[in-house]
Enzyme design. Structure first.
Site, PDB file in Angstrom:
ATOM      1  N   ALA A 152       7.523  -9.364 -12.150  1.00 41.44           N
ATOM      2  CA  ALA A 152       7.158  -9.373 -10.732  1.00 41.44           C
ATOM      3  C   ALA A 152       6.027 -10.348 -10.434  1.00 41.44           C
ATOM      4  CB  ALA A 152       6.788  -7.971 -10.256  1.00 41.44           C
ATOM      5  N   GLU A 354       7.810 -16.260  -9.760  1.00 38.23           N
ATOM      6  CA  GLU A 354       9.100 -16.120  -9.095  1.00 38.23           C
ATOM      7  C   GLU A 354       9.231 -16.801  -7.729  1.00 38.23           C
ATOM      8  OE1 GLU A 354      10.479 -11.793 -10.804  1.00 38.23           O
ATOM      9  OE2 GLU A 354       8.713 -11.945  -9.516  1.00 38.23           O
TER      10      GLU A 354
END
Length: 394
Positions: A152, A354
């Site tokens: 994450a 990400e």
């Protein structure tokens, strides 16, 4: 909407960005920093000389019967935190030795993304020493238990603060010993350039470590961090699930062969918000790699199951991952300047793992532009591009 109104699709996107007259609240109740989404988009367009190249692409397409250029953009606000609240925590263990060397262990896993060197930089900054003093040891739950996943994009955020807490506890003890030895207030003790000083007093970091040991002061500490100010109600689907947002914008240009559906990405221009980057060189590498990974996900990584439900794309012979030839021929990347994180992140940095992956959506939008806005399913393989061209009458 663009086809129905005759407006450029990027203009419609820009008019609907969060912030300004559109408000900043998400459907789940958390507010965005709407000014940054507009800033990264404007800087990306300016750096890409977007309007001139759009006119050039239209002129090119009018003159070439079989080749077509397409341009596409994408902007995003990427929320950073685990959706499962319990995962937003981290621990670290720091030892200082009497020769001035420092041992660091934390709950993050190094997988080539540069996490270890970033956390080592945090510890070096706390002690005011060169990063070469820090010895990073392999992640182990025997040293730091109950680690959260390194995922994450939270690795630096969580483990950086945990290591900062551990190093800060040791530094406070060392400062107390130096203050007593020199007869000065603790707040006057400065750790910098491998030395500890206060007024006219000065000694090497290792000398102070030996003095602390001689006076039986612990030079070992654990640190713990839990992300503050986040909450989520999974029933009501409301809350403040993200500590902050990372912003980015990207523009791409493609060249498509209308006879075969094959294409090349000619150019990509990216602006990525990294806050006050912990390590710009590492962040640039992460952005470049993430963008190409996202491009592969959107264009060539096609999964296929047979009639019995068995996945047949099992390896490199059947599953196409992007390679060096898929990298845009011209790749321009800038980190957003003078934009430290508003949230109390480690040294006001922001995650960068990400978010850039999703910026590769600009390549898909460029391909859609090249095929005339016809439906283009993902992944946008040459076969699907050709089908879209034929469906659009090309």
């Amino acid at each position: 909407m663009a086809r129905a109104t005759g407006r450029p699709v990027d203009e419609l996107r820009e008019r609907n960005f969060a912030g300004g007259p559109n408000g900043t609240e998400t459907p789940y109740g958390q507010r965005l920093e709407g000014d940054l989404i507009r800033r990264v988009w404007a800087e990306a367009k300016q750096g890409a000389d977007w309007e001139r190249r759009r006119a050039e692409a239209e002129a090119f397409n009018a003159a070439h019967p079989t080749l077509r250029r397409g341009l596409g953009g994408f902007a995003l606000a990427f929320g950073i935190s685990f959706g499962i609240m319990a995962m937003n925590q981290a621990g670290a263990l720091v030892h200082v030795y009497t020769d001035g060397s420092i041992r660091l262990n934390h709950g993050g896993t190094e997988m080539g993304q540069g996490l270890f060197i970033k956390i080592a930089q945090v510890v070096a900054e706390v002690f005011g020493v060169e990063v070469e003093r820090i010895r990073i040891t392999a992640t182990s739950t025997a040293e730091v238990p109950n680690t959260a996943p390194t995922a994450a994009s939270t690795g630096s955020d969580l483990n950086g603060w945990a290591a900062h807490a551990a190093a800060g506890a040791i530094r406070a003890r060392m400062a107390g010993i130096a203050a007593t030895a020199w007869g000065v207030p603790e707040e006057e003790v400065i750790f910098a350039d491998g030395h500890v000083s206060a007024g006219n007093h000065r000694m090497r970091f290792g000398e102070l470590a030996r003095l602390c040991w001689a006076q039986r002061v612990s030079l070992s500490a654990t640190g713990f961090y839990r992300t503050p100010d986040i909450h989520w109600d999974p029933v009501a689907m409301r809350g403040h699930p993200f500590f902050y947002f990372s912003y980015g914008a990207a523009l791409a240009e493609v060249l498509v062969d209308t006879l075969t559906g094959e294409y090349r990405v000619l150019r990509a221009d990216l602006v990525q918000d990294c806050g006050r980057s912990l390590n710009p060189a590492i962040d640039r590498g992460q952005i470049e790699g993430a963008f190409l990974q996202g491009q592969g996900w959107l264009t060539c990584e096609e999964l296929w199951w047979d009639a019995d439900g068995r996945l047949r794309t099992l390896g490199p012979s059947t599953y196409k991952i992007p390679g060096s030839r898929e990298m845009p021929a011209e790749f321009n990347l800038r980190l957003l300047e003078d934009a430290p994180a508003r949230a109390n992140t480690i040294f006001r940095s922001k995650a960068v793992g990400e978010p850039p992956l999703l910026l590769a959506t600009c390549v898909w939008n460029a391909l859609r532009d090249a095929v005339g806005g016809a439906r283009l399913d993902l992944p946008a393989t040459p076969e699907r591009v050709l089908a879209a061209l034929r469906a659009g009458g090309a």
